[in-house]
Design an enzyme around this catalytic site. Structure first.
Site, PDB file in Angstrom:
ATOM      1  N   ARG A   3      49.885  13.020 -25.407  1.00  0.00           N
ATOM      2  CA  ARG A   3      48.618  13.743 -25.629  1.00  0.00           C
ATOM      3  C   ARG A   3      47.923  14.125 -24.327  1.00  0.00           C
ATOM      4  O   ARG A   3      47.332  15.193 -24.230  1.00  0.00           O
ATOM      5  CB  ARG A   3      47.666  12.853 -26.438  1.00  0.00           C
ATOM      6  CG  ARG A   3      47.771  13.076 -27.896  1.00  0.00           C
ATOM      7  CD  ARG A   3      46.736  12.291 -28.678  1.00  0.00           C
ATOM      8  NE  ARG A   3      46.789  12.698 -30.066  1.00  0.00           N
ATOM      9  CZ  ARG A   3      47.812  12.477 -30.863  1.00  0.00           C
ATOM     10  NH1 ARG A   3      48.884  11.852 -30.421  1.00  0.00           N
ATOM     11  NH2 ARG A   3      47.783  12.897 -32.112  1.00  0.00           N
ATOM     12  N   ASP A  25      51.610   0.426 -29.817  1.00  0.00           N
ATOM     13  CA  ASP A  25      50.316   1.020 -29.424  1.00  0.00           C
ATOM     14  C   ASP A  25      49.940   2.280 -30.185  1.00  0.00           C
ATOM     15  O   ASP A  25      49.177   3.104 -29.677  1.00  0.00           O
ATOM     16  CB  ASP A  25      50.368   1.341 -27.921  1.00  0.00           C
ATOM     17  CG  ASP A  25      51.502   2.295 -27.565  1.00  0.00           C
ATOM     18  OD1 ASP A  25      52.118   2.851 -28.487  1.00  0.00           O
ATOM     19  OD2 ASP A  25      51.759   2.477 -26.358  1.00  0.00           O
ATOM     20  N   GLU A  62      46.895   5.357 -26.443  1.00  0.00           N
ATOM     21  CA  GLU A  62      47.720   4.153 -26.613  1.00  0.00           C
ATOM     22  C   GLU A  62      47.227   2.951 -25.820  1.00  0.00           C
ATOM     23  O   GLU A  62      47.372   1.804 -26.269  1.00  0.00           O
ATOM     24  CB  GLU A  62      49.174   4.466 -26.249  1.00  0.00           C
ATOM     25  CG  GLU A  62      49.895   5.371 -27.246  1.00  0.00           C
ATOM     26  CD  GLU A  62      49.636   6.854 -27.032  1.00  0.00           C
ATOM     27  OE1 GLU A  62      48.944   7.205 -26.047  1.00  0.00           O
ATOM     28  OE2 GLU A  62      50.111   7.678 -27.841  1.00  0.00           O
ATOM     29  N   HIS A  94      55.933  14.477 -24.884  1.00  0.00           N
ATOM     30  CA  HIS A  94      55.072  14.584 -26.062  1.00  0.00           C
ATOM     31  C   HIS A  94      53.685  13.972 -25.879  1.00  0.00           C
ATOM     32  O   HIS A  94      52.885  13.946 -26.812  1.00  0.00           O
ATOM     33  CB  HIS A  94      55.735  13.892 -27.261  1.00  0.00           C
ATOM     34  CG  HIS A  94      55.819  12.398 -27.107  1.00  0.00           C
ATOM     35  ND1 HIS A  94      54.784  11.566 -27.453  1.00  0.00           N
ATOM     36  CD2 HIS A  94      56.790  11.607 -26.617  1.00  0.00           C
ATOM     37  CE1 HIS A  94      55.142  10.325 -27.187  1.00  0.00           C
ATOM     38  NE2 HIS A  94      56.338  10.314 -26.679  1.00  0.00           N
ATOM     39  N   HIS A 137      59.952  17.453 -29.561  1.00  0.00           N
ATOM     40  CA  HIS A 137      59.120  16.687 -30.502  1.00  0.00           C
ATOM     41  C   HIS A 137      58.472  17.653 -31.499  1.00  0.00           C
ATOM     42  O   HIS A 137      58.124  18.781 -31.137  1.00  0.00           O
ATOM     43  CB  HIS A 137      58.057  15.952 -29.678  1.00  0.00           C
ATOM     44  CG  HIS A 137      57.290  14.901 -30.416  1.00  0.00           C
ATOM     45  ND1 HIS A 137      56.387  15.203 -31.409  1.00  0.00           N
ATOM     46  CD2 HIS A 137      57.278  13.550 -30.311  1.00  0.00           C
ATOM     47  CE1 HIS A 137      55.849  14.086 -31.880  1.00  0.00           C
ATOM     48  NE2 HIS A 137      56.384  13.061 -31.228  1.00  0.00           N
ATOM     49  N   GLU A 154      55.806  -6.334 -28.700  1.00  0.00           N
ATOM     50  CA  GLU A 154      55.600  -5.509 -27.490  1.00  0.00           C
ATOM     51  C   GLU A 154      54.122  -5.566 -27.070  1.00  0.00           C
ATOM     52  O   GLU A 154      53.456  -4.543 -26.847  1.00  0.00           O
ATOM     53  CB  GLU A 154      56.064  -4.060 -27.668  1.00  0.00           C
ATOM     54  CG  GLU A 154      56.372  -3.361 -26.354  1.00  0.00           C
ATOM     55  CD  GLU A 154      56.650  -1.865 -26.513  1.00  0.00           C
ATOM     56  OE1 GLU A 154      55.717  -1.107 -26.803  1.00  0.00           O
ATOM     57  OE2 GLU A 154      57.813  -1.466 -26.352  1.00  0.00           O
TER      58      GLU A 154
HETATM   59  C1  UD1 Z   1      52.675   9.339 -31.965  1.00  0.00           C
HETATM   60  C2  UD1 Z   1      51.957   8.174 -31.302  1.00  0.00           C
HETATM   61  C3  UD1 Z   1      52.460   7.957 -29.880  1.00  0.00           C
HETATM   62  C4  UD1 Z   1      53.971   7.854 -29.840  1.00  0.00           C
HETATM   63  C5  UD1 Z   1      54.588   9.044 -30.540  1.00  0.00           C
HETATM   64  C6  UD1 Z   1      56.082   8.869 -30.601  1.00  0.00           C
HETATM   65  C7  UD1 Z   1      49.595   7.778 -31.874  1.00  0.00           C
HETATM   66  C8  UD1 Z   1      48.189   8.083 -31.552  1.00  0.00           C
HETATM   67  N1  UD1 Z   1      50.522   8.443 -31.178  1.00  0.00           N
HETATM   68  O1  UD1 Z   1      52.290  10.523 -31.295  1.00  0.00           O
HETATM   69  O2  UD1 Z   1      51.903   6.775 -29.354  1.00  0.00           O
HETATM   70  O3  UD1 Z   1      54.380   7.829 -28.499  1.00  0.00           O
HETATM   71  O4  UD1 Z   1      54.067   9.127 -31.882  1.00  0.00           O
HETATM   72  O5  UD1 Z   1      56.734  10.069 -30.866  1.00  0.00           O
HETATM   73  O6  UD1 Z   1      49.862   6.976 -32.733  1.00  0.00           O
HETATM   74  N2  UD1 Z   1      55.216  15.671 -36.676  1.00  0.00           N
HETATM   75  C9  UD1 Z   1      56.088  16.186 -37.630  1.00  0.00           C
HETATM   76  N3  UD1 Z   1      57.112  15.390 -38.064  1.00  0.00           N
HETATM   77  C10 UD1 Z   1      57.345  14.141 -37.599  1.00  0.00           C
HETATM   78  C11 UD1 Z   1      56.482  13.637 -36.608  1.00  0.00           C
HETATM   79  C12 UD1 Z   1      55.411  14.419 -36.164  1.00  0.00           C
HETATM   80  O7  UD1 Z   1      55.922  17.306 -38.085  1.00  0.00           O
HETATM   81  O8  UD1 Z   1      58.284  13.489 -38.034  1.00  0.00           O
HETATM   82  C13 UD1 Z   1      54.068  16.506 -36.215  1.00  0.00           C
HETATM   83  C14 UD1 Z   1      52.979  16.633 -37.289  1.00  0.00           C
HETATM   84  O9  UD1 Z   1      52.410  17.907 -37.216  1.00  0.00           O
HETATM   85  C15 UD1 Z   1      51.969  15.559 -36.878  1.00  0.00           C
HETATM   86  C16 UD1 Z   1      52.072  15.684 -35.368  1.00  0.00           C
HETATM   87  O10 UD1 Z   1      53.442  15.901 -35.096  1.00  0.00           O
HETATM   88  O11 UD1 Z   1      50.673  15.780 -37.379  1.00  0.00           O
HETATM   89  C17 UD1 Z   1      51.513  14.529 -34.579  1.00  0.00           C
HETATM   90  O12 UD1 Z   1      52.036  13.288 -35.000  1.00  0.00           O
HETATM   91  P1  UD1 Z   1      51.262  11.933 -34.547  1.00  0.00           P
HETATM   92  O13 UD1 Z   1      52.026  10.760 -35.012  1.00  0.00           O
HETATM   93  O14 UD1 Z   1      49.820  12.007 -34.939  1.00  0.00           O
HETATM   94  O15 UD1 Z   1      51.261  12.025 -32.969  1.00  0.00           O
HETATM   95  P2  UD1 Z   1      52.470  11.953 -31.931  1.00  0.00           P
HETATM   96  O16 UD1 Z   1      52.124  12.920 -30.851  1.00  0.00           O
HETATM   97  O17 UD1 Z   1      53.758  12.094 -32.642  1.00  0.00           O
HETATM   98  N1  UDP Z   2      64.602   9.345 -29.293  1.00  0.00           N
HETATM   99  C1  UDP Z   2      65.421   9.773 -30.342  1.00  0.00           C
HETATM  100  N2  UDP Z   2      65.646  11.121 -30.494  1.00  0.00           N
HETATM  101  C2  UDP Z   2      65.094  12.048 -29.665  1.00  0.00           C
HETATM  102  C3  UDP Z   2      64.242  11.604 -28.617  1.00  0.00           C
HETATM  103  C4  UDP Z   2      64.006  10.241 -28.463  1.00  0.00           C
HETATM  104  O1  UDP Z   2      65.960   8.954 -31.097  1.00  0.00           O
HETATM  105  O2  UDP Z   2      65.345  13.246 -29.848  1.00  0.00           O
HETATM  106  C5  UDP Z   2      64.334   7.897 -29.153  1.00  0.00           C
HETATM  107  C6  UDP Z   2      64.479   7.320 -27.757  1.00  0.00           C
HETATM  108  O3  UDP Z   2      65.789   6.855 -27.534  1.00  0.00           O
HETATM  109  C7  UDP Z   2      63.453   6.195 -27.752  1.00  0.00           C
HETATM  110  C8  UDP Z   2      62.381   6.684 -28.695  1.00  0.00           C
HETATM  111  O4  UDP Z   2      62.967   7.720 -29.474  1.00  0.00           O
HETATM  112  O5  UDP Z   2      63.994   4.994 -28.303  1.00  0.00           O
HETATM  113  C9  UDP Z   2      61.201   7.187 -27.925  1.00  0.00           C
HETATM  114  O6  UDP Z   2      60.325   7.832 -28.777  1.00  0.00           O
HETATM  115  P1  UDP Z   2      59.149   8.761 -28.251  1.00  0.00           P
HETATM  116  O7  UDP Z   2      59.513   9.307 -26.917  1.00  0.00           O
HETATM  117  O8  UDP Z   2      58.843   9.705 -29.351  1.00  0.00           O
HETATM  118  O9  UDP Z   2      57.926   7.757 -28.171  1.00  0.00           O
HETATM  119  P2  UDP Z   2      57.404   6.740 -27.049  1.00  0.00           P
HETATM  120  O10 UDP Z   2      58.509   5.826 -26.695  1.00  0.00           O
HETATM  121  O11 UDP Z   2      56.898   7.563 -25.903  1.00  0.00           O
HETATM  122  O12 UDP Z   2      56.281   6.048 -27.755  1.00  0.00           O
END
Ligand code: UD1
Ligand code: UDP
Length: 373
Positions: A212, A95, A131, A210, A243, A117
């Site tokens: 939104r 999603d 999502e 994490h 995160h 999924e």
């Molecule tokens: C995204 C997904 C969410 C998922 C989550 C898992 C969307 C809209 N959201 O949200 O569904 O649950 O990932 O964690 O697709 N950043 C870093 N390094 C990283 C990752 C993120 O610096 O490795 C920071 C960056 O500033 C980036 C921000 O996090 O711009 C947001 O990342 P983004 O993927 O847009 O949103 P998430 O909140 O991570």
């Molecule tokens: N996870 C990880 N390291 C962390 C936190 C979570 O490997 O520090 C794993 C966790 O076991 C799960 C996945 O990341 O499999 C969940 O990711 P996240 O919570 O970012 O996204 P969501 O599942 O809410 O989309």
């Protein structure tokens, strides 16, 4: 048959790793991986552990990216990849922005989409945001739907979704079981570091957050609740791998940094995170994936959301929705810490999400297609 797996974030990579492995090893299937790198460090951690070497890396992440700019970049940058590889199927997961935009990019090239999924629903447009709508729209674009549970399949059927719908189980359980097995003879620097930093004679409460819809006010309430819990329970180790999103980092560090029993740490690699989940007394989270993993490990989970697209574990009693109300987070956490009947009921291990063979079922679907004249 040529398959192209497209994903971009940590959870997609964890859940697609078994599918990539299964399809790469299957005779008759050619399988390539394209990462949008919507996440960077958090994605690379997973690729490294599961030894996935992407064929295409779009390297799209920007600090504090907006949904609009990220989505536009994904859609644009995928066009040349699809034109170069010309897959028979694009596989997407879940999603995220990558999921929806990759499905749309494939649709614009009339390439069939397989959605892993599929079918999870809250039917609340803004929760989880964005999502819920990403997943619904991907469902409309997809030609094949791999539903993790019978309920997810029923949702798709109720919506009269065209295309094949198969119940496969959730691939997250494939990854979890594989990792637990690997952990029997495995350690790494992160696990050793956790052993040094944390006192495992005390109860460990693991926290992640994490979403939104919790940015701003929600995170203020969550961090306030955890601060109060940490102050009133100095005998408990509160561990929070934070995160990397700045909308998460800022409120968490500003409210929780500096307490001796609160450990704010960098996101953990998957093996260390699974190891820590297994060592934890309970988990407080708003994560989707953790809601699926923790019941399999017999860990009670308080979910800081008002609603969930994963109701199976709530109904089975191992997951409880507490929202972001500090009073509710505190009272349920304290009830669990007292190890009364609620804890005993919630810690019963069970597995509504899969049996570890989801990727094999997905692979077999494509092999059968291959063999059908
Ligand atoms: C995204 C997904 C969410 C998922 C989550 C898992 C969307 C809209 N959201 O949200 O569904 O649950 O990932 O964690 O697709 N950043 C870093 N390094 C990283 C990752 C993120 O610096 O490795 C920071 C960056 O500033 C980036 C921000 O996090 O711009 C947001 O990342 P983004 O993927 O847009 O949103 P998430 O909140 O991570
Ligand atoms: N996870 C990880 N390291 C962390 C936190 C979570 O490997 O520090 C794993 C966790 O076991 C799960 C996945 O990341 O499999 C969940 O990711 P996240 O919570 O970012 O996204 P969501 O599942 O809410 O989309």
């Amino acid at each position: 048959m040529k398959l192209l797996h497209i994903f971009g974030t940590r959870p997609e990579a964890i859940k697609m790793a078994p599918v990539v492995r299964a399809t790469e090893e299957a005779a008759g299937l050619e399988s390539k991986v394209c990462i949008t790198a919507q996440h960077r460090e958090m994605l690379d951690q997973v690729l490294d552990f599961f030894e996935i070497r992407p064929d295409y890396d779009l390297n799209l992440m920007r600090p504090n990216q907006s949904l609009h700019e990220l989505s536009a970049r994904i859609l644009t940058e995928l066009q040349p990849v699809l034109d170069d590889y010309r897959p028979d199927f694009v596989l997407v997961h879940g999603d995220t922005s990558t999921t929806l935009m990759a499905s749309l990019a494939a649709f614009y090239r009339k390439i069939p989409v397989a959605h892993v999924e599929a079918g999870l629903r809250t039917y609340d447009k803004y929760a989880p945001f964005p999502e819920e709508i990403n997943r619904q729209l991907t469902g409309r674009l997809a030609d094949v739907h791999f539903a993790p549970t019978p309920r997810a399949k029923a949702n798709l059927e109720t919506e009269k979704t065209p295309g094949d719908i198969l119940v496969t189980g959730n691939t997250v359980i494939d990854s979890l079981l594989w990792s637990i097995k690997k952990l029997e003879n495995y350690s790494d620097e992160e696990i050793e570091d956790l052993r040094r930093r944390l006192d495992f004679n005390k109860k460990i409460v693991l926290i992640t957050g994490h979403r939104r819809e919790n940015f701003g006010e929600g995170f203020q309430r969550i961090t306030r609740a955890i601060r109060r819990l940490a102050e009133t329970h100095p005998d408990v180790e509160w561990v929070y791998p934070v995160h990397l999103n700045p909308n998460v980092q800022d409120p968490v560090y500003s409210v929780l940094d500096g307490l001796s029993n609160v450990h704010l740490i960098a996101p953990l690699r998957y093996p260390a995170f699974v190891w820590l989940m297994d060592k934890s007394f309970m988990i407080i989270t708003d994560s989707g994936g953790i809601q699926e993993e923790a019941p399999a490990l017999g860990k009670p989970v308080l979910v800081m959301r008002e609603t969930t697209e994963r109701p199976e574990a709530v109904e089975a009693g191992t997951v409880k929705l507490v929202g972001t109300d500090p009073e509710k987070i505190i009272s349920y956490t304290e009830e669990l810490l007292s190890e009364g009947p609620l804890y005993r009921q919630m810690k019963r291990a069970h597995n509504p999400y899969g049996d570890g063979k989801a990727a094999e079922r997905i692979k077999n679907y494509f092999l059968n297609l291959n063999n059908t004249p």
